[in-house]
Motif scaffolding. Sequence first.
Motif: not given
Length: 428
Positions: A353-380
């Motif tokens: 069951e430990l598979v790279k399925d679309p929800p996992g990819q989506t969560l990973f992309y969400e975390c990455e985007m949230l990290r980048r957004s946080t970095q942008e907000l912190q930079q701003m």
Amino acid sequence: MASEQYAVHNSIGAPIDQTRLAEQALVCAPPRTAKFTLQEWKLSNDQRLRNAEDQQHLADRILGECEKVRDETKERSELLKETTDRRIEERIGDIEFNKQELLVQRKQICLELEALGMYKTRVFDCLASLQTNSLNIVRKCLMLRDGRIGIDLVVDPVEQALQTEITTVLGGQSLLRRALEQLQEQMRRLRATRYMLDRDLQYKQSAIDLDKGSLALKPTDLCLSIYEGYADLDPANISAAEYDAYSARNIQLAAREVTSARPIRVYIDTLLKQVIDDLWKAYDRCNREFNERITATKIAKARLEDLHRETTEKIMQMQTNILELKKALAHKEGHIGLAHTRLGRRAQRVEGELVKDPPGQTLFYECEMLRRSTQELQQMLHEANASLRYLCQTQIQLEEDINVKMNTLKIDEVDCMTLRATMDYHSY
């Protein structure tokens, strides 16, 4: 007989030369008789008659001559007195004429001295006004303008105009002092000339009084005296030509001094007008520079106030922006926690069951985007905080510059211009 005739001759009145008798030898004659002869009596009578007639004729001649001499001397004395009286009257008239000429010149000198005294007062007033009013005010303006602070402590056209005005005032004072020295020297010469005229007038009045007193004397006055000395009775050693030349020289000297004094008054009039005109020009130029500088300072102050107001608005906007950024970061923390939690939970899957399925990819992309957004907000947020600091520093600098401009306006517009309003240049 010879001795008797010699004795008879002596008895009828002939003088005896005592010296010659003393030189001659005396001859002793016998004593004559007590009586004379008839012939001797007749001879003696005839001789006495002849002597009496001769003495009468001589007396008549002397009486006639005495009467003639008395008449001639009386006529001559009266003629000489009339001539002397006429000459004294003429002399009194000449002296009176010269005296009137001297009085005319003395009056002119007095009028000129009075006029020069007024001009002297005018020059003194002008010098005092320039020293106590204008020069002190301009120097005080320079000292007040040294109280400017910051960037406003600049060598501007106003300071140059004030220095030029000081130079103009000092130059005017120098010219007026030289003119005052010339004026005082001319007044001294006029006073010396007046003193000389007064002395000459005194001498002439004394001569007039003496001549009038001499003219009033009469031969019958009791105050007359006869000079019996050996020196010359008339001590005069000045000729009439020299006297006339002396009086004419005094009159010419007085007229020349009066004539030479009049151009000085014209010169002082011209000088005062020129100095006042130059001072007014320097005053107007300095006031114009003051007004231009005040206007420029007001414009700069207004621009600074506008920038301060805009900067204040920007600070408020930036503060609001920082609050929004902080809120956004706080909001992102929930999303990041949720995404990380979900990824953590999905990582607990086992085996196949430990598979790279679309929800996992989506969560990973969400975390990455949230990290980048946080970095942008912190930079701003970092940039916003830095901008806020810069804006606050700019606000403080603008407030300091506004205070500097207000201080400059107070010095130039209130202090200096109020002082300069008391400066007065008029026709002294």
